[in-house]
Each structure stands twice: as structure tokens, then as C-alpha cells.
Design a protein around this motif. Sequence first.
Motif, mmCIF file in Angstrom:
data_model
loop_
_atom_site.group_PDB
_atom_site.id
_atom_site.type_symbol
_atom_site.label_atom_id
_atom_site.label_comp_id
_atom_site.label_asym_id
_atom_site.label_seq_id
_atom_site.Cartn_x
_atom_site.Cartn_y
_atom_site.Cartn_z
ATOM 1 N N ARG A 164 0.859 -1.189 0.000
ATOM 2 C CA ARG A 164 0.000 0.000 0.000
ATOM 3 C C ARG A 164 0.889 1.231 0.000
ATOM 4 N NH1 ARG A 164 -5.047 1.329 3.907
ATOM 5 N NH2 ARG A 164 -4.889 3.579 3.844
ATOM 6 N N LEU A 165 0.664 2.094 -0.949
ATOM 7 C CA LEU A 165 1.360 3.377 -1.029
ATOM 8 C C LEU A 165 0.312 4.457 -0.805
ATOM 9 C CD1 LEU A 165 3.408 2.628 -4.261
ATOM 10 C CD2 LEU A 165 4.192 2.434 -1.896
ATOM 11 N N SER A 166 0.580 5.391 0.114
ATOM 12 C CA SER A 166 -0.427 6.401 0.423
ATOM 13 C C SER A 166 0.193 7.779 0.601
ATOM 14 C CB SER A 166 -1.213 6.003 1.673
ATOM 15 O OG SER A 166 -0.365 5.847 2.778
ATOM 16 N N ARG A 167 -0.646 8.763 0.320
ATOM 17 C CA ARG A 167 -0.306 10.163 0.539
ATOM 18 C C ARG A 167 -1.579 10.868 0.945
ATOM 19 N NH1 ARG A 167 0.531 15.283 -2.312
ATOM 20 N NH2 ARG A 167 2.236 16.305 -1.223
ATOM 21 N N LYS A 168 -1.578 11.451 2.127
ATOM 22 C CA LYS A 168 -2.773 12.057 2.720
ATOM 23 C C LYS A 168 -3.884 11.018 2.748
ATOM 24 C CE LYS A 168 -1.471 16.760 1.601
ATOM 25 N NZ LYS A 168 -1.856 18.010 1.002
ATOM 26 N N SER A 169 -5.044 11.299 2.157
ATOM 27 C CA SER A 169 -6.158 10.339 2.212
ATOM 28 C C SER A 169 -6.262 9.501 0.941
ATOM 29 C CB SER A 169 -7.473 11.068 2.468
ATOM 30 O OG SER A 169 -7.741 11.960 1.414
ATOM 31 N N TYR A 170 -5.265 9.552 0.056
ATOM 32 C CA TYR A 170 -5.273 8.773 -1.180
ATOM 33 C C TYR A 170 -4.277 7.619 -1.056
ATOM 34 C CZ TYR A 170 -7.607 12.892 -2.977
ATOM 35 O OH TYR A 170 -8.487 13.913 -3.166
ATOM 36 N N TYR A 171 -4.632 6.500 -1.651
ATOM 37 C CA TYR A 171 -3.707 5.375 -1.603
ATOM 38 C C TYR A 171 -3.908 4.460 -2.806
ATOM 39 C CZ TYR A 171 -7.581 2.529 0.190
ATOM 40 O OH TYR A 171 -8.772 1.882 0.333
ATOM 41 N N ILE A 172 -2.877 3.699 -3.087
ATOM 42 C CA ILE A 172 -2.900 2.636 -4.084
ATOM 43 C C ILE A 172 -2.584 1.352 -3.333
ATOM 44 C CG2 ILE A 172 -1.791 1.671 -6.122
ATOM 45 C CD1 ILE A 172 -1.066 4.534 -6.944
ATOM 46 N N LEU A 173 -3.374 0.315 -3.579
ATOM 47 C CA LEU A 173 -3.204 -0.946 -2.873
ATOM 48 C C LEU A 173 -3.098 -2.074 -3.885
ATOM 49 C CD1 LEU A 173 -3.323 -2.534 -0.130
ATOM 50 C CD2 LEU A 173 -5.768 -2.739 -0.548
ATOM 51 N N TYR A 174 -2.064 -2.914 -3.712
ATOM 52 C CA TYR A 174 -1.915 -4.110 -4.527
ATOM 53 C C TYR A 174 -1.969 -5.305 -3.585
ATOM 54 C CZ TYR A 174 0.045 -7.697 -7.500
ATOM 55 O OH TYR A 174 0.228 -8.863 -8.197
#
Length: 179
Positions: free
Chosen positions: A166-176
Motif C-alpha cells: 500500500r502506497l499512500s499520501r494524505k487520504s489517497y492510496y494505491i493498494l496491490y
Amino acid sequence: KFIPLMPSLGIEISPFPKKDIILSANLSRNYHLPGLNDLYYMPGGNSDLKPERGYSSDFSIQFREEIGSLVKFDSKLNLFYSLIDDWIMWQPGEYRPWTAENIRKVASRGLEYQFSADYNAGIFRSEFFANYSYTKATNLEDYSDANIKGKQLIYVPGNKGNAFLRLSRKSYYILYNYS
């Protein structure tokens, strides 16, 4: 129905004062009554099922490490063993619907491993988690015409694992996620 006393004994120690290593061990007695579906589902329920009963034990070692305030690692290895009498399992019939049956004696043993890493750089964060389990769940006795002694139980995977990033910045994220 009467449910017997289910004692459990566990210990957890941190043998090294300067390292975050935790050793733990548990021993418990198990007792599981059949569910309503196991007993009465039509077709296939079995009102003659006996409760599962047995003993379980496990031993684990956990290691945690923090590198400054940015990086954290966590790793855990768990070994387990259970011996269960009258294990309840739904099985397909040759010319009939699936039915709930008791398996006389089952041993379930194996290991589980978990690993996680967390990197937090303030505005950006990455998390990685993975786990793996190896389970050997076998019949210790033949209970029907089939030669099943020593064979892996159906529905119990021998090897299972998954991982996610999981890569996140503030309230946004990308999850694999991978299983």
C-alpha cells in the motif's frame, strides 16, 4: 448440553532486554458443538454428530525493529499442533448429497510466518505485509471404506499465502493485493 471446562495455559516472555523479541507458548483444551446447519440442514445435516474435542498447542517467536522514526519491521513465526477427536466435516457422497460426518481423529500441525514493513516519510507512506502458512491436517485413523489414513483433509490447504503493498499520501492510496 453440558460443555466441559476449557482450561488454557500460556506464557509470554521477552528474554533479551535490549531487543524487541517475544517468545510465547500456549496449550489449550478445545470443545466445539456442532452448528445448526451441521445437525439439521436438509439435505445432509446429521443429528447424530458428536462434539469436536481435543487439545491445541503453539509456540511463536516475534521480532520487532524500528530504524529511527521512519522504518518499522515486524516478523513472527508460529508453530502449531492440534489433536482433535470427532472432527466435523462436510463430505460429498458417492450417490447422495454432501453430509456432515465426524472424523475419528485428526492431527493438524504446521507453521505460519508473517512479515510487515512500514516506511513513513511524513507526506508519503508505504506499507508491505506478507504471510504464509503450511498446514498438514491428516486423518490418523480410517473411519470408512476409503483408505484415508494419513491423507490431507479436503478444504484444508497445505500451502497458503498472501501479500499486499500500500502506497499512500494524505487520504489517497494505491493498494496491490496478491493471494
